[in-house]
Design an enzyme around this catalytic site. Structure first.
Site, PDB file in Angstrom:
ATOM      1  N   HIS A  20       5.811  44.937  11.499  1.00 32.79           N
ATOM      2  CA  HIS A  20       7.218  44.636  11.216  1.00 32.79           C
ATOM      3  C   HIS A  20       7.505  44.608   9.723  1.00 32.79           C
ATOM      4  CE1 HIS A  20       7.296  43.635  15.389  1.00 32.79           C
ATOM      5  NE2 HIS A  20       6.497  42.600  15.235  1.00 32.79           N
ATOM      6  N   HIS A  56       8.937  44.771  19.418  1.00 31.76           N
ATOM      7  CA  HIS A  56       7.522  44.942  19.743  1.00 31.76           C
ATOM      8  C   HIS A  56       7.257  46.183  20.577  1.00 31.76           C
ATOM      9  CE1 HIS A  56       7.383  40.634  18.667  1.00 31.76           C
ATOM     10  NE2 HIS A  56       6.287  41.049  18.098  1.00 31.76           N
TER      11      HIS A  56
END
Lengths: 205, 330
Positions: free
Chosen positions: B56, B218
């Site tokens: 991320h 995700h």
């Protein structure tokens, strides 16, 4: 009676089985999760085998407590704390005895599964590892083989369910039709337990 | 899928080694996977520790530095860090004023930070926790794991970080972090799936000509799939999804966030459409941030986050920050 060697065999057999099935677990985790269940568990159980070889704890309880702590320290994600808690709490419930009976193992494993349910907030039917573990513990008084069959059945039975816990729950109805990777790996753990028992019986003959 | 890596097993460690040499103002413990601002622990200052799966970037390691996080714990790709990392981070940044854990609402992150909080408190470190759960795409009920934490994480870390930098006490920093989370809502869309290094191929199938609405960070699929929409239509859908859930009376901070593979050219165009809808809906935008801040590896797509602010929150947002991923006023 089951001694520390038995529990070491159980952990080693689980590690071998996770290694063998890692890609399948990750594949199951792709459509409803984030495609890492196999690789995460493989990392954890590889570390478990390594630490058990190094420290060689001499009671059943100590083997499981150490294995659980190692999973928490290496796996991450939800699987680390959940599997780690399962083994730690089962190990703690076994106490410090050098050998335990199958009945004691059943009670301890039930305590471990209860701790996992408390930690993750999941109940049977939520499409999680609990769906394999609860039937396995229920069947364990009958035989190790019955526990294995119940766990495998429980894992398969997660397919039509809608996930209510964990990452798959974010998909809502779209989680239906996929077998839960956590229930599948939990079935591997119970299968390895039955395998350890059968290997023990073979050695006794 | 072609990736600029050595082997999947070492991607996180390799990235941390590279981060260490690029940012000598940070202490990067590659082996234990903890990124700490060089001058920690700062006397009298509350420590801010966040972390989560890798993939991320710049979240979270890229947000470590004066004015924002004291330390970050990167996990494996899309996998939460382990408690040992968090305890180590807390110990490294605690000056005695306590440590705030900023946790995104994913089961793994929550469980590991909970265990870490217990262990850190055993070591005598005062711990507070705030849970970020801003994603309106997730049906929030007793029967799910609750809303995911996404873009609001940046606002929580920035504003709580500024308060901590001013020397505000743990209770106040925690309360501000909680307020920012409660004032924030996000919605994301994916134009492609991402590929994790471990799997090496897209984590879900997204046929050409379709998009996922309400996607997470995700690589998990979203709530709904539709035929491809224009930037204008996606902006309408996203902003309306957020405003169905909140009714901002004050101005908002706006984050137009790229998921990793969508170029700034598209993000700026998308921002124009988002601002148009907000104007139509009568929402005033106080500050806008456009770029890749909370990414999902090589996923194409974007998310929108709104955070309603008062004067105090806006002042803290504007305060100086000096991190690899966010830097102004210095």
């Amino acid at each position: 009676m089951l001694d520390a060697d038995f529990f070491r065999r159980w952990m080693t057999a689980t590690a071998a089985s996770v290694e063998r099935e890692a890609e399948r677990l990750t594949a199951l985790d792709s459509p409803i999760g984030d495609a890492d269940h196999g690789s995460n568990l493989r990392r954890g159980f590889t570390a478990v085998v390594a630490v058990l070889e190094k420290d060689a704890p001499d009671t059943p309880g100590a083997v499981l407590v150490l294995a659980g702590r190692q999973l928490i320290s290496t796996v991450g994600g939800a699987s680390g704390p959940l599997y780690g808690t399962l083994l730690r709490r089962t190990g703690k419930a076994l106490g410090e005895a050098a050998e335990v009976s199958e009945a004691q193992l059943t009670d301890a494993l039930r305590a471990g599964v209860d701790a996992v349910m408390a930690l993750g907030g999941a109940a049977p039917g939520d499409k999680t590892m609990i769906d394999a573990l609860v039937p396995a513990v229920d069947a364990l008084p009958e035989s190790f083989a019955a526990a294995r069959a119940a766990a495998e059945e429980g894992a398969l039975a997660t397919m039509p369910l809608q996930a209510r816990k964990g990452r798959a729950s974010y998909l809502g109805e779209r989680s239906i039709g996929h077998q839960d990777p956590g229930a599948t790996s939990a079935a591997l753990l119970i299968t390895a337990l039955a395998g350890a028992a059968e290997a023990g019986e073979a050695a006794d003959v | 899928m072609r990736m600029l890596i050595n082997v999947a097993e070492s991607v996180v460690a390799d990235a941390l080694r590279g981060m260490a040499v690029a940012h000598p103002e940070l202490t990067v413990d590659v082996e234990n996977r903890v990124v700490v601002r060089r001058d920690a622990p700062v006397d009298g200052k509350v420590g801010l520790v966040s972390g989560g799966g890798s993939g991320h970037e710049p979240l979270h390691g890229g947000f470590v530095g004066p004015g924002m996080l004291s330390a970050a714990c990167p996990g494996e790709v899309f996998t939460s860090p382990v408690p040992d990392q968090m305890v180590r981070a807390a110990a490294a940044v605690d000056s005695g004023a306590g440590v705030l854990f900023i946790v995104k609402n994913y089961t793994g992150d929550v469980l590991n930070f909970d265990m870490a909080a217990e262990l850190a408190e055993d070591e005598g470190i005062r711990i507070a926790k705030v849970l970020v759960n801003d994603d309106v795409a997730v049906t929030d009920s007793l029967y799910t794991a609750g809303r995911r934490g996404t873009g609001a994480t940046l606002f929580v870390e920035k504003i709580a970080g500024a308060a901590a930098e001013e020397g505000q006490p743990l209770e106040r920093v925690e309360a501000l972090a909680r307020q920012v989370n409660e004032n924030s809502r996000s919605f994301g869309v994916a134009l492609s799936a991402c590929s994790t290094p471990a799997k090496g191929s897209p984590t879900f199938d997204l046929p050409a000509g379709e998009l996922e609405l309400g996607v997470g960070i995700h690589g998990e699929p979203g709530r709904e799939r539709r035929a491809m929409m224009t930037s204008r239509e996606i902006a309408d859908f996203s902003v309306n999804a957020i405003l169905d859930d909140m009714n901002p009376r004050n101005p908002v901070l706006l984050l137009v966030n790229g998921m990793g593979a969508t170029p700034l050219l598209e993000l700026y165009g998308f921002n124009a459409e988002v601002q148009r809808v907000l104007t139509e809906r009568g929402v005033a935008v106080a500050r806008t941030l456009v770029g890749n801040y909370v990414t999902s590896l090589d996923m194409a797509g974007a998310s929108v986050t709104l955070c309603q602010v008062d004067e105090e929150l806006l002042r803290l947002y504007d305060a100086p920050v000096r991190t690899p991923g966010l830097r102004w006023g210095v």
